[in-house]
Design a protein around this motif. Structure first.
Motif, PDB file in Angstrom:
ATOM      1  N   ASP A   1       0.824  -1.209   0.000  1.00 56.47           N
ATOM      2  CA  ASP A   1       0.000   0.000   0.000  1.00 56.47           C
ATOM      3  C   ASP A   1       0.859   1.260   0.000  1.00 56.47           C
ATOM      4  O   ASP A   1       0.540   2.238  -0.673  1.00 56.47           O
ATOM      5  CB  ASP A   1      -1.002   0.000   1.153  1.00 56.47           C
ATOM      6  CG  ASP A   1      -0.352  -0.035   2.523  1.00 56.47           C
ATOM      7  OD1 ASP A   1       0.791  -0.510   2.662  1.00 56.47           O
ATOM      8  OD2 ASP A   1      -1.013   0.416   3.486  1.00 56.47           O
ATOM      9  N   ARG A   2       1.974   1.248   0.704  1.00 56.23           N
ATOM     10  CA  ARG A   2       2.875   2.406   0.712  1.00 56.23           C
ATOM     11  C   ARG A   2       3.540   2.565  -0.651  1.00 56.23           C
ATOM     12  O   ARG A   2       3.698   3.665  -1.164  1.00 56.23           O
ATOM     13  CB  ARG A   2       3.921   2.247   1.822  1.00 56.23           C
ATOM     14  CG  ARG A   2       4.936   3.379   1.895  1.00 56.23           C
ATOM     15  CD  ARG A   2       4.247   4.706   2.226  1.00 56.23           C
ATOM     16  NE  ARG A   2       5.197   5.782   2.163  1.00 56.23           N
ATOM     17  CZ  ARG A   2       5.419   6.540   1.082  1.00 56.23           C
ATOM     18  NH1 ARG A   2       4.749   6.336  -0.035  1.00 56.23           N
ATOM     19  NH2 ARG A   2       6.303   7.509   1.122  1.00 56.23           N
TER      20      ARG A   2
ATOM     21  N   ALA B   1       2.224   1.648  -3.479  1.00 59.77           N
ATOM     22  CA  ALA B   1       1.176   2.131  -4.385  1.00 59.77           C
ATOM     23  C   ALA B   1       1.022   3.647  -4.287  1.00 59.77           C
ATOM     24  O   ALA B   1       0.812   4.323  -5.295  1.00 59.77           O
ATOM     25  CB  ALA B   1      -0.142   1.437  -4.082  1.00 59.77           C
ATOM     26  N   LYS B   2       1.171   4.194  -3.094  1.00 57.41           N
ATOM     27  CA  LYS B   2       1.098   5.653  -2.927  1.00 57.41           C
ATOM     28  C   LYS B   2       2.248   6.336  -3.659  1.00 57.41           C
ATOM     29  O   LYS B   2       2.063   7.390  -4.280  1.00 57.41           O
ATOM     30  CB  LYS B   2       1.117   6.028  -1.447  1.00 57.41           C
ATOM     31  CG  LYS B   2      -0.178   5.693  -0.744  1.00 57.41           C
ATOM     32  CD  LYS B   2      -0.106   6.042   0.727  1.00 57.41           C
ATOM     33  CE  LYS B   2      -1.389   5.612   1.426  1.00 57.41           C
ATOM     34  NZ  LYS B   2      -1.359   5.887   2.857  1.00 57.41           N
TER      35      LYS B   2
ATOM     36  N   GLN C   1       1.368   6.394  -7.278  1.00 53.06           N
ATOM     37  CA  GLN C   1       0.375   7.422  -7.566  1.00 53.06           C
ATOM     38  C   GLN C   1       1.045   8.785  -7.719  1.00 53.06           C
ATOM     39  O   GLN C   1       0.702   9.573  -8.610  1.00 53.06           O
ATOM     40  CB  GLN C   1      -0.687   7.474  -6.478  1.00 53.06           C
ATOM     41  CG  GLN C   1      -1.624   6.287  -6.494  1.00 53.06           C
ATOM     42  CD  GLN C   1      -2.553   6.253  -5.289  1.00 53.06           C
ATOM     43  OE1 GLN C   1      -2.375   6.984  -4.318  1.00 53.06           O
ATOM     44  NE2 GLN C   1      -3.526   5.366  -5.338  1.00 53.06           N
TER      45      GLN C   1
END
Length: 120
Positions: A105-106, A108-109, A112
């Motif tokens: 998740d980190r 993926a940020k 982004q």
């Protein structure tokens, strides 16, 4: 499409980055890897990627030393075990700073944020 070189002296870290990048093949293409600064500089100059995944502490020099020795400025996402270099990393125009071990998740940020830069 961003082309990238993964620079890290730890094979498990390079494997983790490759695995995480599998979900982002429309955004990033891996064109090489290096496990020390000397090889990294040679590969970066030869391949001219527009993005680096860069560890800070390598056996022969720091990631900052690598950046100082380049003839051009690619985008950088630092991926390191050392939190204390974050300010210096952002002063070197990095996109993001991932601290190992980083979660999907980190990561993926960070991707982004990269996508907002568009293809350079």
């Amino acid at each position: 499409m961003f082309t990238t070189i993964i620079i890290d002296d730890e094979n498990p870290a390079r494997l983790r980055l490759r695995k995480l990048l599998e979900a982002h093949t429309k955004t990033v293409q891996i064109v090489g890897e290096a496990d020390c600064g000397k090889d990294a500089i040679e590969r970066i100059e030869a391949m001219r990627p527009n993005l680096l995944f860069l560890d800070i502490q390598l056996p022969d020099m720091s990631g900052f030393d690598i950046l100082k020795n380049l003839t051009y400025r690619p985008l950088v996402i630092f991926s390191t075990a050392y939190e204390q270099y974050a300010l210096q990393a952002f002063e070197s125009y990095s996109i993001d700073y991932l601290v190992k071990p980083f979660a999907a998740d980190r990561f993926a940020k960070a991707m982004q944020k990269l996508e907002k830069f568009g293809d350079t």
